[in-house]
Design a protein around this motif. Structure first.
Motif, mmCIF file in Angstrom:
data_model
loop_
_atom_site.group_PDB
_atom_site.id
_atom_site.type_symbol
_atom_site.label_atom_id
_atom_site.label_comp_id
_atom_site.label_asym_id
_atom_site.label_seq_id
_atom_site.Cartn_x
_atom_site.Cartn_y
_atom_site.Cartn_z
ATOM 1 N N SER A 113 0.726 -1.141 -0.116
ATOM 2 C CA SER A 113 0.501 0.438 0.052
ATOM 3 C C SER A 113 1.008 1.064 0.204
ATOM 4 O O SER A 113 1.542 1.423 0.794
ATOM 5 N N HIS A 116 -2.750 6.646 -2.095
ATOM 6 C CA HIS A 116 -3.677 6.099 -2.399
ATOM 7 C C HIS A 116 -4.142 5.156 -3.300
ATOM 8 O O HIS A 116 -4.906 4.680 -3.980
ATOM 9 N N ASP A 117 -2.871 3.953 -3.263
ATOM 10 C CA ASP A 117 -2.558 3.347 -4.464
ATOM 11 C C ASP A 117 -1.994 1.734 -3.393
ATOM 12 O O ASP A 117 -1.501 1.226 -2.691
ATOM 13 N N PRO A 130 -5.442 1.806 -7.954
ATOM 14 C CA PRO A 130 -5.997 2.522 -6.998
ATOM 15 C C PRO A 130 -6.779 2.204 -5.730
ATOM 16 O O PRO A 130 -7.827 1.359 -6.217
ATOM 17 N N SER A 131 -6.198 2.105 -4.597
ATOM 18 C CA SER A 131 -7.199 1.382 -3.802
ATOM 19 C C SER A 131 -8.529 1.378 -3.114
ATOM 20 O O SER A 131 -9.194 1.090 -2.784
ATOM 21 N N LYS A 132 -9.371 2.768 -3.606
ATOM 22 C CA LYS A 132 -10.497 3.275 -3.804
ATOM 23 C C LYS A 132 -11.391 1.497 -4.824
ATOM 24 O O LYS A 132 -12.500 1.736 -3.985
ATOM 25 N N ASP A 135 -12.364 -1.020 -1.761
ATOM 26 C CA ASP A 135 -12.618 -0.140 -0.152
ATOM 27 C C ASP A 135 -13.964 -1.324 -0.560
ATOM 28 O O ASP A 135 -14.551 -1.235 1.120
#
Length: 146
Positions: A113, A116-117, A130-132, A135
């Motif tokens: 991590s 944001h990636d 993208p980590s989003k 979620d």
């Protein structure tokens, strides 16, 4: 008598190192504590163990399964048992997760991590997403043999 007391103390100490799912914390919660989104695991997690000293973990799913991962719709296959080692912002030595790409299944060996990636490692090759996109914990598309 002293031997049984020492043995009992040893067992209690060993138990203290291994935190298992007891209803107060889930494997998904543990991911968040280490800087990862919950969507790295499917929704069918039944139990887990985590050695907080070493970071070694074992996760048991209700069954092996497939999940279609965003955004590129790669199909990830999760074995009934997933093992590895987790520290802040890094999961390594992963066994039990593979992804299908370019007509072949590739074992995911690590995940980092970084802001944001998420960076997925497949041996020496990496891919950043993208980590989003992770979620939400996704349900299994169906069972698969592992």
């Amino acid at each position: 008598m002293a031997t049984s007391s020492i043995f009992s103390l040893f067992l209690l100490s060993l138990l203290a190192f291994f935190i298992s799912c007891d209803g107060s914390s889930t494997a998904h919660d543990e991911l968040m504590k280490y800087g990862f989104p919950i969507g790295l695991l499917p929704s069918n997690v039944e139990s887990y163990t985590l050695n907080r000293s070493s970071g070694h973990f074992s996760i048991k799913l209700g069954d092996s399964c497939r999940v279609t991962l965003p955004p590129d719709n790669y199909v990830a296959t999760y074995s009934h048992k997933i093992t590895g080692k987790i520290v802040d912002n890094r999961i390594g030595d992963i066994d039990g997760i593979s992804v299908r790409a370019f007509f072949k299944s590739w074992g995911i060996t690590g995940i980092r991590s970084s802001g944001h990636d998420l960076v997925f490692e497949v041996g020496m090759v990496t891919a950043k997403y993208p980590s989003k996109n992770f979620d939400k914990s996704l349900p299994c598309d169906g069972s698969s043999s592992s």
